[in-house]
Design an enzyme around this catalytic site. Structure first.
Site, mmCIF file in Angstrom:
data_model
loop_
_atom_site.group_PDB
_atom_site.id
_atom_site.type_symbol
_atom_site.label_atom_id
_atom_site.label_comp_id
_atom_site.label_asym_id
_atom_site.label_seq_id
_atom_site.Cartn_x
_atom_site.Cartn_y
_atom_site.Cartn_z
ATOM 1 N N CYS A 80 0.830 -1.211 0.000
ATOM 2 C CA CYS A 80 0.000 0.000 0.000
ATOM 3 C C CYS A 80 0.867 1.266 0.000
ATOM 4 C CB CYS A 80 -0.981 -0.069 1.159
ATOM 5 S SG CYS A 80 -2.460 0.859 0.815
ATOM 6 N N HIS A 174 -3.393 -5.171 1.720
ATOM 7 C CA HIS A 174 -2.744 -5.355 3.035
ATOM 8 C C HIS A 174 -2.673 -6.830 3.427
ATOM 9 C CE1 HIS A 174 -2.466 -1.181 4.657
ATOM 10 N NE2 HIS A 174 -3.299 -0.966 3.659
ATOM 11 N N GLU A 176 -0.922 -8.209 5.564
ATOM 12 C CA GLU A 176 -0.674 -8.376 7.010
ATOM 13 C C GLU A 176 -1.975 -8.348 7.816
ATOM 14 O OE1 GLU A 176 -0.440 -5.688 5.333
ATOM 15 O OE2 GLU A 176 -0.890 -3.933 6.556
#
Ligand code: GLN
Length: 201
Positions: A80, A174, A176
């Site tokens: 990002c 994302h 994560e």
């Protein structure tokens, strides 16, 4: 293999990346100062706010150490805002590192689609298990052009959302923020490969 992955911890979603790397069974450390880049074999630049990160990169004089890290072919993974920083050309931002040959529109999705989740396909040449992946997009940038030398690892409607050039990996979402560790594992393998390359050369 004993490797240590660093996560740029100036701002943004760095903690979640540290946890993801640890869940993959590897050591992860926060990087707050440029000289700490000497202790790691791979670097993650997280999501957050690219304008703020640019200010902090300048304030803490990260650029020369980042350039050295890149030139020594150690892998870097940007998610990002991290993707925005690694790009070669960015609309609405007067700074980027230029490590991957992509053009990016920073605020492409605008305010109306602030965040969304979408199941996407990962390129089976790189992710042979052939299972779709739940990608989480938050004020996501768009890769408006993937230039020469860039491999597309995932796309939506023909537009890249994950890409790689040599040892630079980027995605506009994302990874994560999900429990699916495939993309972190992929990056860890890039780091292992780069260490083996150095050993055998
Ligand atoms: N659009 C944001 C920026 O310009 C990035 C958003 C994110 O990292 N979640 O920095």
């Amino acid at each position: 293999m004993e490797i240590q992955i660093g996560v740029l911890a100036l701002q943004g979603a760095f903690r979640e990346h540290l946890t993801a790397i640890e869940k993959c069974g590897h050591k992860a450390v926060q990087i707050k100062f440029a000289d700490e880049l000497n202790n790691i074999q791979g670097l993650i630049i997280p999501g957050g706010e690219s304008t703020t990160m640019v200010k902090l990169i300048k304030k803490y004089e990260f650029r020369p150490a980042l350039d050295r890290f890149f030139k020594s072919q150690k892998p870097i993974f940007g998610t990002c805002a991290g993707l925005i920083l690694l790009a070669s050309r960015v609309e609405n931002l007067d700074y980027c590192l230029g490590y991957i040959n992509i053009d990016v529109d920073r605020n492409a999705y605008g305010r109306q689609i602030d965040s969304f989740e979408q199941f996407v396909e990962l390129n089976p040449a790189y992710f042979p298990e052939n299972e779709s992946y739940k990608a989480v997009f938050i004020r996501a940038p768009r890769i408006i052009k993937a230039g020469a030398g860039v491999q597309v690892l995932s796309s939506i409607k023909g537009e890249a959302i994950m890409a790689r050039q040599n040892n630079i990996l980027v995605c506009s979402f994302h990874p994560e923020l999900t429990d699916d560790l495939r993309i972190h594992r992929y990056f860890i393998n890039m780091v292992k490969d780069s260490i083996n390359m150095v050993k055998s050369s």
